[in-house]
Write a protein that holds these residues in place. Sequence first.
Motif, mmCIF file in Angstrom:
data_model
loop_
_atom_site.group_PDB
_atom_site.id
_atom_site.type_symbol
_atom_site.label_atom_id
_atom_site.label_comp_id
_atom_site.label_asym_id
_atom_site.label_seq_id
_atom_site.Cartn_x
_atom_site.Cartn_y
_atom_site.Cartn_z
ATOM 1 N N THR A 159 0.784 -0.943 -0.578
ATOM 2 C CA THR A 159 -0.358 0.239 -0.098
ATOM 3 C C THR A 159 1.152 1.246 0.227
ATOM 4 O OG1 THR A 159 -1.569 -1.244 1.443
ATOM 5 C CG2 THR A 159 -1.712 1.246 1.398
ATOM 6 N N VAL A 160 0.479 2.034 -1.093
ATOM 7 C CA VAL A 160 1.541 3.332 -1.298
ATOM 8 C C VAL A 160 0.117 4.571 -0.886
ATOM 9 C CG1 VAL A 160 2.934 4.891 -2.692
ATOM 10 C CG2 VAL A 160 3.003 2.566 -2.607
ATOM 11 N N ASP A 161 0.904 5.552 0.034
ATOM 12 C CA ASP A 161 0.109 6.667 0.236
ATOM 13 C C ASP A 161 1.112 7.708 0.329
ATOM 14 O OD1 ASP A 161 -1.353 7.899 1.245
ATOM 15 O OD2 ASP A 161 -2.071 7.680 3.893
ATOM 16 N N LYS A 162 0.188 8.370 -0.452
ATOM 17 C CA LYS A 162 0.925 10.000 -1.183
ATOM 18 C C LYS A 162 -0.253 10.921 -0.864
ATOM 19 C CE LYS A 162 3.560 13.252 -2.330
ATOM 20 N NZ LYS A 162 4.389 13.627 -2.022
ATOM 21 N N ASP A 163 0.008 11.798 -0.055
ATOM 22 C CA ASP A 163 -0.610 13.306 0.488
ATOM 23 C C ASP A 163 -2.147 12.985 0.762
ATOM 24 O OD1 ASP A 163 1.446 15.114 0.094
ATOM 25 O OD2 ASP A 163 0.786 15.454 -2.330
ATOM 26 N N GLY A 164 -2.509 11.299 1.165
ATOM 27 C CA GLY A 164 -4.107 11.262 1.135
ATOM 28 C C GLY A 164 -4.548 10.436 0.482
ATOM 29 N N CYS A 165 -3.495 10.046 -0.429
ATOM 30 C CA CYS A 165 -4.417 8.991 -2.056
ATOM 31 C C CYS A 165 -3.194 8.100 -2.025
ATOM 32 C CB CYS A 165 -3.977 9.749 -3.381
ATOM 33 S SG CYS A 165 -4.711 11.394 -3.007
ATOM 34 N N LYS A 166 -4.275 6.748 -1.432
ATOM 35 C CA LYS A 166 -3.632 6.212 -1.561
ATOM 36 C C LYS A 166 -3.894 4.952 -2.871
ATOM 37 C CE LYS A 166 -4.647 5.230 3.516
ATOM 38 N NZ LYS A 166 -4.737 4.707 4.635
ATOM 39 N N SER A 167 -2.892 3.908 -3.216
ATOM 40 C CA SER A 167 -3.336 2.749 -4.062
ATOM 41 C C SER A 167 -2.929 1.217 -3.228
ATOM 42 C CB SER A 167 -2.412 3.066 -4.544
ATOM 43 O OG SER A 167 -2.135 2.123 -5.864
ATOM 44 N N SER A 168 -3.063 0.368 -3.723
ATOM 45 C CA SER A 168 -2.934 -1.035 -3.465
ATOM 46 C C SER A 168 -2.808 -1.642 -4.210
ATOM 47 C CB SER A 168 -3.878 -1.117 -2.149
ATOM 48 O OG SER A 168 -3.531 -0.478 -0.466
ATOM 49 N N LYS A 169 -1.818 -2.814 -3.871
ATOM 50 C CA LYS A 169 -1.985 -4.085 -4.354
ATOM 51 C C LYS A 169 -1.343 -5.640 -4.299
ATOM 52 C CE LYS A 169 0.504 -5.432 -9.018
ATOM 53 N NZ LYS A 169 1.391 -4.432 -10.198
ATOM 54 N N ASP A 170 -1.348 -6.435 -4.804
ATOM 55 C CA ASP A 170 -1.267 -7.526 -4.320
ATOM 56 C C ASP A 170 0.060 -7.769 -5.145
ATOM 57 O OD1 ASP A 170 -2.954 -8.358 -2.239
ATOM 58 O OD2 ASP A 170 -4.666 -8.909 -3.485
ATOM 59 N N VAL A 171 1.299 -7.991 -4.827
ATOM 60 C CA VAL A 171 2.070 -8.504 -5.770
ATOM 61 C C VAL A 171 2.873 -9.926 -5.123
ATOM 62 C CG1 VAL A 171 3.089 -6.063 -5.741
ATOM 63 C CG2 VAL A 171 4.344 -7.733 -4.046
ATOM 64 N N GLU A 172 2.805 -10.640 -7.212
ATOM 65 C CA GLU A 172 3.276 -11.651 -6.741
ATOM 66 C C GLU A 172 5.406 -12.283 -7.318
ATOM 67 O OE1 GLU A 172 0.989 -15.436 -7.989
ATOM 68 O OE2 GLU A 172 2.131 -15.031 -9.162
ATOM 69 N N ILE A 173 5.989 -13.362 -6.118
ATOM 70 C CA ILE A 173 6.959 -13.028 -6.593
ATOM 71 C C ILE A 173 7.359 -14.444 -7.022
ATOM 72 C CG2 ILE A 173 8.126 -10.661 -5.197
ATOM 73 C CD1 ILE A 173 9.056 -12.827 -3.500
ATOM 74 N N THR A 174 8.286 -14.453 -7.925
ATOM 75 C CA THR A 174 8.662 -16.334 -7.813
ATOM 76 C C THR A 174 10.013 -16.539 -7.213
ATOM 77 O OG1 THR A 174 7.145 -16.092 -10.167
ATOM 78 C CG2 THR A 174 8.340 -17.669 -9.587
#
Length: 240
Positions: A203-218
């Motif tokens: 989850t990345v939060d910049k100035d109250g604007c958030k973006s979340s993502k499930d990241v898959e590593i191999t």
Amino acid sequence: MISILTYKSLLICSFLIAIFAEAKAIRIDPLIEKCPNKSVLADTSSMLYYSFEHQKTIKYQELLKETGLSYVNTCVGRSLILSLLNYEEGADYTWEGPHGFISKSAAVKFEKVQLNHDGIYTVNVVKDGEVVQGRIKLIVKPTPEAKINKERFNENEAIQLQAGDVYLDTKYEWRNIDKKVVSKSKDLWISPKKEGKYVYRLTVDKDGCKSSKDVEITVGNEAYKPAYNNVVDVLRHSNK
């Protein structure tokens, strides 16, 4: 001969008379006449103010233009409605905004706000011969992208996941498959894993604007290829 006491009394009286005369002169003459540069006082348009909203200095005239504004902050991609009080039936609305925007609706609706929607929106409401005006400044902030710099790793190496962005003043949060917070920094260090796939939520939060993502590593079992930081490392490994 004048006594010392009389002489001191005369000095004190002279001093008080001088102060009284100066005070009277100041009261009689306008204060602006005493200023050597009257034009500076007469024109305030050249004055600069630091605006935290713009994060820069702006002119006094620009500051005055923004008085009476209602501010609405939002992020790219959100839904939004701009409106005034409900004037019910018989009211005519006229909205004007950035890039030639015009609307006759009672409210302005955005399904997904974009950066080009940022700006000042003015609405005129006409009802029973009376006009009411409102001004709203819509501030649209970009939504940061949640992504990582690398997705494939080897069984023999420690895993470093890093949020792949260049944002300043940003908050980060990493969660594992059990939804437990495992890091609140840009980097997430993980011990070597066995072959397989692993999922983490960033989850990345910049100035109250958030973006979340499930990241898959191999994690694979390919032959280990050491990373060389400089020429010395290359020569050291080539001699083995």
